[in-house]
Design an enzyme around this catalytic site. Structure first.
Site, PDB file in Angstrom:
ATOM      1  N   ASP A 284       0.322   4.852 -12.633  1.00  0.00           N
ATOM      2  CA  ASP A 284       0.311   4.857 -11.177  1.00  0.00           C
ATOM      3  C   ASP A 284       1.697   4.490 -10.663  1.00  0.00           C
ATOM      4  O   ASP A 284       2.324   3.529 -11.150  1.00  0.00           O
ATOM      5  CB  ASP A 284      -0.731   3.863 -10.655  1.00  0.00           C
ATOM      6  CG  ASP A 284      -0.854   3.921  -9.145  1.00  0.00           C
ATOM      7  OD1 ASP A 284      -1.650   4.736  -8.658  1.00  0.00           O
ATOM      8  OD2 ASP A 284      -0.148   3.151  -8.454  1.00  0.00           O
ATOM      9  N   ILE A 285       2.202   5.264  -9.705  1.00  0.00           N
ATOM     10  CA  ILE A 285       3.502   4.964  -9.104  1.00  0.00           C
ATOM     11  C   ILE A 285       3.337   3.808  -8.123  1.00  0.00           C
ATOM     12  O   ILE A 285       2.492   3.863  -7.220  1.00  0.00           O
ATOM     13  CB  ILE A 285       4.063   6.202  -8.378  1.00  0.00           C
ATOM     14  CG1 ILE A 285       4.202   7.376  -9.367  1.00  0.00           C
ATOM     15  CG2 ILE A 285       5.413   5.896  -7.743  1.00  0.00           C
ATOM     16  CD1 ILE A 285       4.660   8.662  -8.725  1.00  0.00           C
ATOM     17  N   GLU A 327      -1.056   9.699  -6.537  1.00  0.00           N
ATOM     18  CA  GLU A 327       0.128   9.284  -7.295  1.00  0.00           C
ATOM     19  C   GLU A 327      -0.215   8.840  -8.699  1.00  0.00           C
ATOM     20  O   GLU A 327       0.592   8.213  -9.377  1.00  0.00           O
ATOM     21  CB  GLU A 327       0.851   8.153  -6.554  1.00  0.00           C
ATOM     22  CG  GLU A 327       0.132   6.822  -6.538  1.00  0.00           C
ATOM     23  CD  GLU A 327      -0.881   6.702  -5.401  1.00  0.00           C
ATOM     24  OE1 GLU A 327      -1.276   5.572  -5.090  1.00  0.00           O
ATOM     25  OE2 GLU A 327      -1.267   7.732  -4.826  1.00  0.00           O
TER      26      GLU A 327
END
Length: 453
Positions: A284-285, A327
């Site tokens: 996950d960003i 994301e």
């Protein structure tokens, strides 16, 4: 063969309909010169073979006539004259047969073919004064020669008419001058030769028309096959593009969620069959929503594509990466236990952290949080491993982000206790600084923390 493609295009436009005959001129040849040239080239081998056989048979017949003449004339001066004429014509026939065998295109050349034909006809006419009393033999020879000219010699229609006219006129003149033939016999000979030329002309015309119609139909069929093949190839390419679009995330270029789970299920079955480990990673960003708010969605899309490309540079060839949604990315690591998967995830985290994008302001640092889960023995689906990786990801988010967290279950899929164990942090040998905290998450975790990712 430059005119052949254009000829094929013209034939493909409507060669099979009833208008085919209107494409031929009075010589039963294609009106279009390029199409006629293409037809002649297609018939080159056939014409050469037919001419060779015709010349060899003619030479054999001349030799047979010489033997018969020796039986009637003996070794006389008349026989020697006839023999010399026969040998000259035989030599020309054999020479033309050999030349057509060496160069098939020679069979369609006007000059050599007509020179041999005129020489053979002249030899036939010259024999009439030597034996004027053999009217029937001379007439039969003229009839046979006319049939050969119409049926077996690959010549243009007008040249066939010229050769036959020369033979008929010469035969009539020779018989009128040297043979004691009656008026009735002369009229009968004229009618027979006229009927023969009429039938020969009609037969030749019909054969030429049928051959050209067959050629036109064959060309049209080939064109239809080429178009069909091109359409099949185009549809296959379109199908491949559609399949690629259906399996690929258009923004990042990696597998979409559906395609990822298809490939991951395949790797799960292989792992169960070969008794090999299989690990899953959730990536996950960090603070992606803030990045979108500050820099815009265009920059966010660029970050997503850059992170996906960065992940692909770290992963092995056998690893599978897909976009899970928003994301988040999901990675399947075949033949990777928790330790191997953790090392790969840590390399991925460091690589992303070192990624420099010009559209992002320096105060904002790009980073990812990675949750790692492993398929345990006895598990027949990916759900449990995905849940462990997802819970580990939430744990990493809750503990400061930019880290790798390992989630694991104890027992047979049931939580036995809550345990947090610290993993030795990775130390960069060049800076001697702690690269990132890596925490192992045991069973008994509380429900996922749905805070800001």
């Amino acid at each position: 063969m430059g005119g052949a493609p254009r000829g094929r295009e013209l034939m493909a436009a409507g060669c099979k309909d009833t208008r085919t005959n209107s494409r031929l001129n009075w010589r039963t040849e294609f009106r279009d010169t390029d199409v006629e040239i293409a037809y002649q080239r297609s018939m080159q081998t056939h014409d050469a073979c037919q001419m060779r056989y015709a010349m060899l048979v003619s030479a054999g017949l001349l030799l047979t006539f010489s033997v018969a003449e020796y039986h009637f004339l003996g070794f006389s001066e008349s026989f020697l004259v006839l023999l010399a004429i026969r040998l000259l014509v035989m030599s020309a026939c054999l020479l033309l047969s050999w030349a057509a065998w060496q160069r098939p295109a020679l069979s369609q050349r006007t000059t050599p073919v007509n020179v041999v034909c005129l020489l053979a006809i002249s030899g036939l006419l010259v024999t009439i004064p030597t034996r004027p009393e053999l009217t029937g033999v001379h007439l039969a020879s003229a009839v046979a020669a006319s049939m050969v000219l119409y049926l077996f010699i690959p010549n243009r229609w007008h040249w066939v008419l010229i050769n036959n006219a020369y033979m008929v006129v010469g035969f009539i003149v020779a018989m009128w001058l040297w043979s004691p033939i009656s008026n009735g016999m002369m009229a009968t000979s004229l009618l027979l030769l006229a009927l023969l030329n009429l039938l020969g002309g009609l037969t030749m015309t019909q054969l030429n028309r049928l051959r050209r119609e067959q050629f036109a139909s064959l060309v049209a069929e080939r064109e239809a096959n080429h178009r069909l093949q091109a359409e099949i190839e185009e549809r296959c390419q379109l199908e491949g593009r559609l399949r690629h679009l259906a399996a690929t995330d258009h923004l990042t270029g990696i597998a979409n969620r559906r395609r990822f789970f298809e490939l991951a299920e395949h790797e799960l079955k292989r792992a169960q069959r070969d008794k090999t480990p299989l690990a899953l990673c959730m990536v996950d960003i960090d603070l992606f929503k803030n990045l979108n708010d500050q820099h815009g969605h265009a920059t966010g899309d660029c970050v997503l594509a850059s992170v996906a490309a960065c992940c692909q540079t770290v992963l092995r060839e056998t690893d599978i990466i897909g976009r899970y949604g928003g994301e988040e990315f999901v990675i399947a690591l075949p033949n990777a236990d928790l330790n191997t998967a953790t090392d790969i995830a840590e390399r991925l985290r460091i690589t992303v952290a070192e990624l420099s994008l010009p559209m992002i302001d320096p105060p904002f640092s790009l980073s990812v949080t990675v949750g790692v889960g492993c398929v345990e023995p006895g598990e027949a689906a990916l759900d449990a491993a995905m849940l462990r990786a997802d819970q580990a990801l939430y744990e990493g988010k809750a503990n400061g982000r930019n880290c790798v967290v390992v989630g694991s279950w104890l027992g047979h899929g049931r939580r036995s206790q809550h345990q947090l164990s610290s993993v030795t942090p990775h130390v960069d040998p060049t800076t001697d600084e702690v690269a990132a905290p890596i925490k192992g998450l045991a069973d008994g975790l509380s429900p996922p923390l749905f805070g800001t990712r």
